[in-house]
Design an enzyme around this catalytic site. Structure first.
Site, PDB file in Angstrom:
ATOM      1  N   ASP A   8       0.865  -1.183   0.000  1.00 46.37           N
ATOM      2  CA  ASP A   8       0.000   0.000   0.000  1.00 46.37           C
ATOM      3  C   ASP A   8       0.905   1.237   0.000  1.00 46.37           C
ATOM      4  O   ASP A   8       2.132   1.138  -0.082  1.00 46.37           O
ATOM      5  CB  ASP A   8      -1.020  -0.040   1.147  1.00 46.37           C
ATOM      6  CG  ASP A   8      -0.412   0.234   2.518  1.00 46.37           C
ATOM      7  OD1 ASP A   8       0.829   0.391   2.615  1.00 46.37           O
ATOM      8  OD2 ASP A   8      -1.179   0.283   3.500  1.00 46.37           O
ATOM      9  N   CYS A  65       2.927  -3.233   4.025  1.00 44.85           N
ATOM     10  CA  CYS A  65       2.086  -2.086   4.382  1.00 44.85           C
ATOM     11  C   CYS A  65       2.822  -1.349   5.501  1.00 44.85           C
ATOM     12  O   CYS A  65       4.016  -1.586   5.711  1.00 44.85           O
ATOM     13  CB  CYS A  65       0.665  -2.503   4.749  1.00 44.85           C
ATOM     14  SG  CYS A  65       0.497  -3.593   6.178  1.00 44.85           S
ATOM     15  N   GLY A  66       2.142  -0.459   6.198  1.00 43.60           N
ATOM     16  CA  GLY A  66       2.851   0.347   7.201  1.00 43.60           C
ATOM     17  C   GLY A  66       3.491  -0.516   8.279  1.00 43.60           C
ATOM     18  O   GLY A  66       4.682  -0.415   8.570  1.00 43.60           O
ATOM     19  N   THR A  67       2.679  -1.376   8.886  1.00 38.90           N
ATOM     20  CA  THR A  67       3.186  -2.264   9.937  1.00 38.90           C
ATOM     21  C   THR A  67       3.422  -3.683   9.442  1.00 38.90           C
ATOM     22  O   THR A  67       4.154  -4.444  10.074  1.00 38.90           O
ATOM     23  CB  THR A  67       2.150  -2.360  11.074  1.00 38.90           C
ATOM     24  OG1 THR A  67       0.910  -2.816  10.507  1.00 38.90           O
ATOM     25  CG2 THR A  67       1.965  -1.017  11.766  1.00 38.90           C
TER      26      THR A  67
END
Ligand code: RB5
Length: 148
Positions: A8, A65-67
């Site tokens: 993402d 993704c971010g995490t």
């Protein structure tokens, strides 16, 4: 080895770095997006990668993704997918040796480029040990909706 990769917006930069690295190593890489840092919903991308692994169209998948949390939650809903969120080297190696992970998940807001590339290389190169670990993976076929 055929690899499918997706991310993402939160991990776009790390995905680009990993994609170039894999192509430079001579691997065949299919990128399913995101293709910019514009906001997208991680399930849309996670599903694209996980379905291709689930159906055997690619050998391995990488999701970011971010995490890494959202992508791993999505990917592990697919049959035949063993997605491993590994923001450290040890977990990445063990996820191959013991779990035969077929999707590596990384958090672009958790790790930097150098560690990310080190994790990817180790994950690509580490074989599954099979033996008692295969017996355990075979038990996944018995998993239903939580009833014992
Ligand atoms: C996006 O803001 C963020 O929620 C996503 O990248 C991921 O970390 C979700 O698990």
């Amino acid at each position: 080895m055929k690899v499918v990769i997706g991310c993402d917006h939160a991990a776009y930069r790390l995905k680009q770095t990993i994609k170039k690295h894999l192509i430079d190593k001579g691997l065949e890489v299919q990128d399913v997006g995101a293709f910019s840092e514009s906001s997208v919903d991680y399930p849309d991308i996670g599903m694209k990668v996980a379905s291709k692994i689930s159906n055997g169209f690619y050998d391995r998948g990488i999701l970011l993704c971010g995490t890494g949390l959202g992508m791993s939650m999505v990917a592990n809903r697919f049959v035949n997918v063993r997605a491993a969120l590994c923001n450290d080297l040890f977990s990445a190696v063990m996820s191959r040796r013991h779990n035969d992970s077929n999707i590596l998940v990384l958090g672009g807001r958790v790790i930097g480029d150098a560690l990310g590339l080190e994790i990817v290389d180790a994950w690509i190169e580490t074989p599954f040990e099979a033996g008692r670990h295969q017996r355990r993976l075979d038990q996944f076929d018995k998993l239903g909706n939580g009833d014992s």
